[in-house]
Design a protein around this motif. Structure first.
Motif, PDB file in Angstrom:
ATOM      1  N   ASN A   3      -7.182  -1.860  -8.032  1.00  9.75           N
ATOM      2  CA  ASN A   3      -6.277  -1.410  -7.853  1.00  9.75           C
ATOM      3  C   ASN A   3      -5.392  -1.175  -7.086  1.00  9.75           C
ATOM      4  N   VAL A   4      -4.397  -0.414  -6.890  1.00 12.62           N
ATOM      5  CA  VAL A   4      -3.406  -0.673  -6.008  1.00 12.62           C
ATOM      6  C   VAL A   4      -3.720   0.150  -4.949  1.00 12.62           C
ATOM      7  N   GLU A   5      -4.014  -0.095  -3.495  1.00 14.18           N
ATOM      8  CA  GLU A   5      -3.928   0.052  -2.508  1.00 14.18           C
ATOM      9  C   GLU A   5      -3.054   0.589  -1.141  1.00 14.18           C
ATOM     10  N   GLY A   6      -1.881   0.451  -1.844  1.00 13.26           N
ATOM     11  CA  GLY A   6      -0.817   0.233  -0.972  1.00 13.26           C
ATOM     12  C   GLY A   6       0.718   0.235  -1.393  1.00 13.26           C
ATOM     13  N   LEU A   7       1.659   1.508  -1.522  1.00 17.89           N
ATOM     14  CA  LEU A   7       2.996   0.199  -1.695  1.00 17.89           C
ATOM     15  C   LEU A   7       4.112   0.255  -0.287  1.00 17.89           C
ATOM     16  N   PHE A   8       4.315  -0.747  -0.171  1.00 13.90           N
ATOM     17  CA  PHE A   8       5.168  -1.452   0.872  1.00 13.90           C
ATOM     18  C   PHE A   8       6.175  -1.771   0.796  1.00 13.90           C
ATOM     19  N   GLY A   9       7.329  -1.260   1.166  1.00 16.31           N
ATOM     20  CA  GLY A   9       8.939  -2.047   1.260  1.00 16.31           C
ATOM     21  C   GLY A   9       9.464  -1.528   2.716  1.00 16.31           C
ATOM     22  N   MET A  25       2.919  -4.934  -3.169  1.00 14.01           N
ATOM     23  CA  MET A  25       1.741  -4.106  -3.080  1.00 14.01           C
ATOM     24  C   MET A  25       0.695  -4.535  -1.879  1.00 14.01           C
ATOM     25  N   GLU A  26       1.050  -5.822  -1.183  1.00  9.10           N
ATOM     26  CA  GLU A  26      -0.053  -6.831  -0.934  1.00  9.10           C
ATOM     27  C   GLU A  26       0.082  -5.961   0.634  1.00  9.10           C
ATOM     28  N   ARG A  27      -0.944  -5.447   1.268  1.00  7.23           N
ATOM     29  CA  ARG A  27      -1.255  -5.411   2.813  1.00  7.23           C
ATOM     30  C   ARG A  27      -0.701  -6.221   3.503  1.00  7.23           C
ATOM     31  N   GLY A  28      -0.982  -5.809   4.457  1.00  6.07           N
ATOM     32  CA  GLY A  28      -0.877  -7.198   5.755  1.00  6.07           C
ATOM     33  C   GLY A  28       0.415  -7.756   5.923  1.00  6.07           C
ATOM     34  N   ILE A  29       1.406  -8.029   4.471  1.00  7.15           N
ATOM     35  CA  ILE A  29       2.871  -8.753   4.591  1.00  7.15           C
ATOM     36  C   ILE A  29       3.442  -7.870   6.170  1.00  7.15           C
ATOM     37  N   SER A  30       4.016  -8.807   7.352  1.00  2.95           N
ATOM     38  CA  SER A  30       5.425  -7.957   7.710  1.00  2.95           C
ATOM     39  C   SER A  30       6.403  -7.778   7.286  1.00  2.95           C
ATOM     40  N   HIS A  31       6.711  -8.777   6.558  1.00  2.33           N
ATOM     41  CA  HIS A  31       8.639  -9.031   6.422  1.00  2.33           C
ATOM     42  C   HIS A  31       8.319  -9.215   4.730  1.00  2.33           C
ATOM     43  N   GLY A  32       9.587  -8.233   4.561  1.00  5.50           N
ATOM     44  CA  GLY A  32       9.878  -9.109   2.900  1.00  5.50           C
ATOM     45  C   GLY A  32      10.989 -10.539   3.123  1.00  5.50           C
ATOM     46  N   GLU A  33      11.465 -10.973   2.318  1.00  2.80           N
ATOM     47  CA  GLU A  33      12.205 -12.116   1.946  1.00  2.80           C
ATOM     48  C   GLU A  33      13.631 -12.083   2.516  1.00  2.80           C
ATOM     49  N   ARG A  42      13.186  -7.919   6.460  1.00  2.00           N
ATOM     50  CA  ARG A  42      12.765  -6.996   7.279  1.00  2.00           C
ATOM     51  C   ARG A  42      11.608  -6.674   7.183  1.00  2.00           C
ATOM     52  N   ARG A  43      11.324  -5.512   8.059  1.00  2.00           N
ATOM     53  CA  ARG A  43       9.860  -5.214   8.357  1.00  2.00           C
ATOM     54  C   ARG A  43       9.661  -4.560   7.438  1.00  2.00           C
ATOM     55  N   LEU A  44       7.897  -4.394   6.756  1.00  2.00           N
ATOM     56  CA  LEU A  44       7.782  -4.074   5.736  1.00  2.00           C
ATOM     57  C   LEU A  44       6.858  -2.726   6.395  1.00  2.00           C
ATOM     58  N   PHE A  45       7.050  -0.804   5.746  1.00  2.00           N
ATOM     59  CA  PHE A  45       6.696  -0.260   6.037  1.00  2.00           C
ATOM     60  C   PHE A  45       5.573   0.092   4.764  1.00  2.00           C
ATOM     61  N   GLU A  46       5.204   1.140   5.223  1.00  2.00           N
ATOM     62  CA  GLU A  46       3.924   1.755   4.162  1.00  2.00           C
ATOM     63  C   GLU A  46       4.230   2.824   3.218  1.00  2.00           C
ATOM     64  N   LEU A  47       4.492   3.239   1.990  1.00  2.00           N
ATOM     65  CA  LEU A  47       5.087   4.147   1.955  1.00  2.00           C
ATOM     66  C   LEU A  47       4.551   5.606   1.537  1.00  2.00           C
TER      67      LEU A  47
END
Length: 235
Positions: A3-9, A25-33, A42-47
């Motif tokens: 299941n998709v448990e959230g989208l982050f970016g 879609m990976e929950r818990g990752i704090s920053h992007g590439e 950059r800091r990731l936020f839940e969309l």
């Protein structure tokens, strides 16, 4: 199949509003590439989105719960010291106001619920640190918008505060779709949704596809499905 448990970016300011990058879609990752010339990504936020008009909002779990004027928005649970004795829900629609913050990245006038349950205050968000600061000034590189607050009227019953404040707005600040009149017991009292799939819907989709494949090869369409929920098992 999961299941998709959230989208982050990650987000950044552009002339037309904001641009979303580093989708995951990976929950818990704090920053992007990480890109060249930067120490980290950059800091990731839940969309989040409005199911009525599609307006995009962003959210994050509160890092500092003692400050009202400055809110740090994190992509995962910050209260790690109390785990496992006191677990923190990872789902936005189950969180309380002091656990999760919602930011609307627009400076337009907001529209509140009919019962005046919502309040959106001008704020600026640093897309690199995830810190939202109340105030009308928007520093360079920051994103202007509104930070969500829930009024005491939303949790008052018989002239006293009887319920904890929730993280979900009752009304979309853009299109004014209002769910404040829905029963308090209902979990769908907000048009602002997270990008995740329902477990029951995903199971139904898998079963449907499997039955079609069985029909295609001429096999008998039979299946045994296990569930830890009586309602899901009945369905």
């Amino acid at each position: 199949i999961r299941n998709v448990e959230g989208l982050f970016g990650s987000i950044r300011a552009v002339p037309s509003g904001i641009e979303v990058n580093d989708l995951t879609m990976e929950r818990g990752i704090s920053h992007g590439e990480r890109v060249a010339g930067e120490a980290r990504g950059r800091r990731l936020f839940e969309l989040l989105y409005c199911e009525a008009c599609g307006e995009l909002l962003i959210g994050g779990q509160r890092g500092d719960k003692d400050s009202r004027a400055v809110v740090e928005m994190l992509p995962s649970a910050a209260d790690l010291e109390n785990i496992p004795e006191k677990g923190v829900s990872e789902y936005y629609d189950r969180m309380l106001f002091d656990q999760f913050a919602v930011f609307w990245p627009r400076l337009d006038d907001w529209k509140g619920s009919e019962k005046k349950f919502d309040s959106w205050e001008r704020a600026s968000l640093d897309p690199n640190t995830g810190v939202a600061t109340l105030g009308a000034d928007v520093p360079p590189g920051h994103i202007g918008g509104h930070l969500y607050f829930q009024t005491d009227a939303a949790v008052t019953f018989k002239k006293r505060v009887a319920f904890p404040k929730t993280a979900q707005p009752f009304c979309c600040p853009k299109c004014s779709t209002d769910y404040s009149n829905r029963p308090r017991e209902s979990r769908s009292r907000s048009p602002i949704r997270a990008f995740r799939t329902g477990v029951g819907k995903a199971s139904q989709m898998v079963a449907t596809e499997m039955f079609e494949l069985l029909h295609a090869i001429g096999a008998k369409p039979k299946s045994i499905v296990f569930s830890d929920s009586r309602q899901d098992a009945a369905n």
